[in-house]
Write an enzyme that holds these catalytic residues in place. Structure first.
Site, PDB file in Angstrom:
ATOM      1  N   GLN A 274       4.977   8.804   7.530  1.00  0.00           N
ATOM      2  CA  GLN A 274       4.135   9.631   6.894  1.00  0.00           C
ATOM      3  C   GLN A 274       4.383  11.054   7.038  1.00  0.00           C
ATOM      4  OE1 GLN A 274      -0.038   9.005   8.272  1.00  0.00           O
ATOM      5  NE2 GLN A 274       0.140   6.643   7.498  1.00  0.00           N
TER       6      GLN A 274
ATOM      7  N   LYS B 277       0.784  -1.201  -0.080  1.00  0.00           N
ATOM      8  CA  LYS B 277       0.168  -0.175  -0.035  1.00  0.00           C
ATOM      9  C   LYS B 277       0.893   1.276   0.107  1.00  0.00           C
ATOM     10  CE  LYS B 277      -3.021   0.912   3.515  1.00  0.00           C
ATOM     11  NZ  LYS B 277      -4.173   1.123   4.445  1.00  0.00           N
TER      12      LYS B 277
ATOM     13  N   ASP C 124       2.206  -1.479  11.912  1.00  0.00           N
ATOM     14  CA  ASP C 124       0.982  -2.017  11.477  1.00  0.00           C
ATOM     15  C   ASP C 124       0.805  -3.568  11.660  1.00  0.00           C
ATOM     16  OD1 ASP C 124      -0.143   0.373  10.402  1.00  0.00           O
ATOM     17  OD2 ASP C 124       0.930   0.022   8.368  1.00  0.00           O
TER      18      ASP C 124
ATOM     19  N   SER D 254       7.712   8.698  12.332  1.00  0.00           N
ATOM     20  CA  SER D 254       6.312   8.721  11.432  1.00  0.00           C
ATOM     21  C   SER D 254       6.829   8.700  10.050  1.00  0.00           C
ATOM     22  CB  SER D 254       5.226   9.540  11.798  1.00  0.00           C
ATOM     23  OG  SER D 254       4.256   9.814  10.646  1.00  0.00           O
TER      24      SER D 254
ATOM     25  N   ARG E 195      -6.928  -4.020   9.904  1.00  0.00           N
ATOM     26  CA  ARG E 195      -6.082  -4.828  10.621  1.00  0.00           C
ATOM     27  C   ARG E 195      -6.549  -5.381  11.727  1.00  0.00           C
ATOM     28  NH1 ARG E 195      -2.169  -3.896   6.852  1.00  0.00           N
ATOM     29  NH2 ARG E 195      -1.834  -1.780   6.336  1.00  0.00           N
TER      30      ARG E 195
ATOM     31  N   ARG F 265      -9.005  11.112  12.869  1.00  0.00           N
ATOM     32  CA  ARG F 265      -7.486  11.013  13.114  1.00  0.00           C
ATOM     33  C   ARG F 265      -6.832  12.338  12.741  1.00  0.00           C
ATOM     34  NH1 ARG F 265      -5.783   6.160   9.020  1.00  0.00           N
ATOM     35  NH2 ARG F 265      -3.905   6.261  10.211  1.00  0.00           N
TER      36      ARG F 265
END
Length: 445
Positions: free
Chosen positions: A177, A28, A328, A175, A402, A129
């Site tokens: 991201q 992903k 994850d 992070s 998940r 979030r």
């Protein structure tokens, strides 16, 4: 129709050993980035193995809104005709990312330093979030937050600066991201943008920057960190992308094979980037029988086939510095830990509290539903582990794919079946999870 009537529950039962060879969906993280780099490149980017889950399809749709031509040419095969760094079109409608936190935060970086206005939105889960962690460094470039929801949540409207300035940003959290958002923003800022991280996080953005011809330098920083320097305003060169199998998706059949006695499962073409293999490292430490076969490199990423057999597991202490390489995978690692002999302590899981759900709380609740002894101490999760798990409970997934997959895997080895209350969100990352697992012999009904 009420929310409860729209849920799609599923029950998982212990049965025969799992066996077979499968390929899980494309990664992903790479899929999101491949589309974004295609958008930022002048010319045609060909992508094979793209994950065609809802999250990635939302990113493809947003790339079209920003001016790219994005077409599917076959299963997992896509072409992107980009507009280049600095060439993004101002969107006329809000950018809807559905459940895709990665797509949303990274695209804030892509758009941030372009002199356009854009509104970011998503589904009910994504609206819960936190987004300030990506917005704070973007404001240093000159990005202005015009509107935002309570606590820096979606929907958020940003206005990019006419003349962005490069930044040096030391990330307060590990992070990938946030780091990626800063680097992607730095592409349209003059000069050098620098990100310093004290814990090394997945480096797909850095690898893909190099793959598309950007000038990026990575050097060690401290005991576990890195410094990334990016020269801004490059002309990215179109390059093909082969998306490897997602290690976060491979985690589910891998753990299932390890905990179901007598199993023998091979997962092909799995990404083996060292910053993504924390789960494999941990399972091997626990005694899992995992064989790495046919190791190779494609599109700048290490990949291999993994053969996993049913194994006797032993509890281990998982260090906090490993968390970024497997953030994850902790829910399904907790499932493996439930079947290990002796306690497993997973340290430094703060980041799990700000995922699709509060994953730390959701994992603990799932373990409780399965009758597995566990404790949370600060940001550490300790699973007691006595080699078995009673099962018999129902797990609330909180719209988290998940959590759903992890406890379906658990039910394949518990004494009593495990029920998850909703499997609809599995499609965001692993559309054929149930079908592939049934093909290995999993009893889901």
């Amino acid at each position: 129709m009420s929310a409860s009537e729209t849920k799609t529950p599923l029950t998982s039962r212990r049965g025969a050993a799992l066996a077979g060879t499968i390929t899980v969906p494309g990664d992903k993280s790479i899929s999101h980035r491949a589309l974004m780099f295609g958008l930022l490149t002048v010319g045609e980017t060909r992508i094979t193995g793209l994950l065609e889950g809802e999250d990635v399809l939302n990113t493809a749709k947003v790339c079209r809104q920003l001016g790219a031509t994005v077409e599917r040419t076959g299963p997992g095969a896509w072409r992107v005709q980009g507009v280049g760094v600095g060439g993004l079109k101002e969107p006329t409608e809000p950018l809807d990312f559905g459940n895709a936190g990665t797509g949303c935060r990274l695209m804030m970086g892509v758009i941030g330093c372009h002199p356009i206005r854009a509104t970011f939105d998503g589904d009910a889960s994504l609206r819960k979030r936190p987004m300030r962690r990506a917005l704070d460094p973007l404001e240093l470039f000159g990005v202005r937050v015009v509107e935002q929801g309570e606590g820096g949540r979606l929907p958020i409207t940003i206005q990019g600066p006419k003349d962005a300035v490069p930044v040096t940003y030391e990330s307060p959290v590990a992070s990938a991201q946030v780091k990626s958002a800063v680097l992607l923003a730095g592409l349209n800022a003059p000069g050098i943008t620098t990100v310093i991280e004290t814990e090394a996080t997945r480096d797909h953005t850095e690898r893909m920057l190099s793959h598309f011809g950007a000038e990026v330098t990575v050097t060690p920083h401290g005991a576990h960190g890195r410094r990334i320097d990016l020269v801004g305003q490059p002309e990215l060169k179109a390059a093909p992308v082969v998306v490897p199998a997602d290690p976060s998706s491979a985690a589910f059949p891998i753990v299932a094979a390890a905990i179901v006695p007598g199993s023998d499962v091979t997962v092909t073409g799995v990404m083996m980037n060292p910053l993504r293999t924390g789960l494999i490292t941990t399972l091997i430490e626990m005694g899992a029988e995992i064989e790495v076969l046919n190791a190779r490199v494609e599109s700048g990423e290490d990949i291999a086939d993994l053969r996993v057999r049913g194994s006797r597991l032993t509890g281990v202490d998982v260090p906090a510095h490993r968390a970024p390489s497997m953030i994850d995978e902790y829910p399904v690692l907790a499932v493996a830990a439930a079947f290990a002999e002796g306690p497993t302590r997973m340290r430094g899981l703060h980041e799990l509290r700000v995922k699709e759900s509060d994953r730390l709380a959701a994992v603990a609740a799932g373990l409780a539903a399965a009758g597995v002894a566990h404790t949370i101490e600060g940001d550490d999760l300790i699973v007691a582990g006595d080699g078995r798990a009673p099962g018999g409970g129902t797990v609330e997934t909180h719209m988290d794919h998940r959590i759903a997959m992890s406890f379906l895997v658990m039910g394949l080895a518990t004494a009593q079946p495990m029920r998850v209350d909703d499997t609809a969100f599995i499609a965001t990352s692993f559309p054929d999870f149930v079908g592939l697992m049934r093909g290995l012999g999993a009893d889901f009904s």
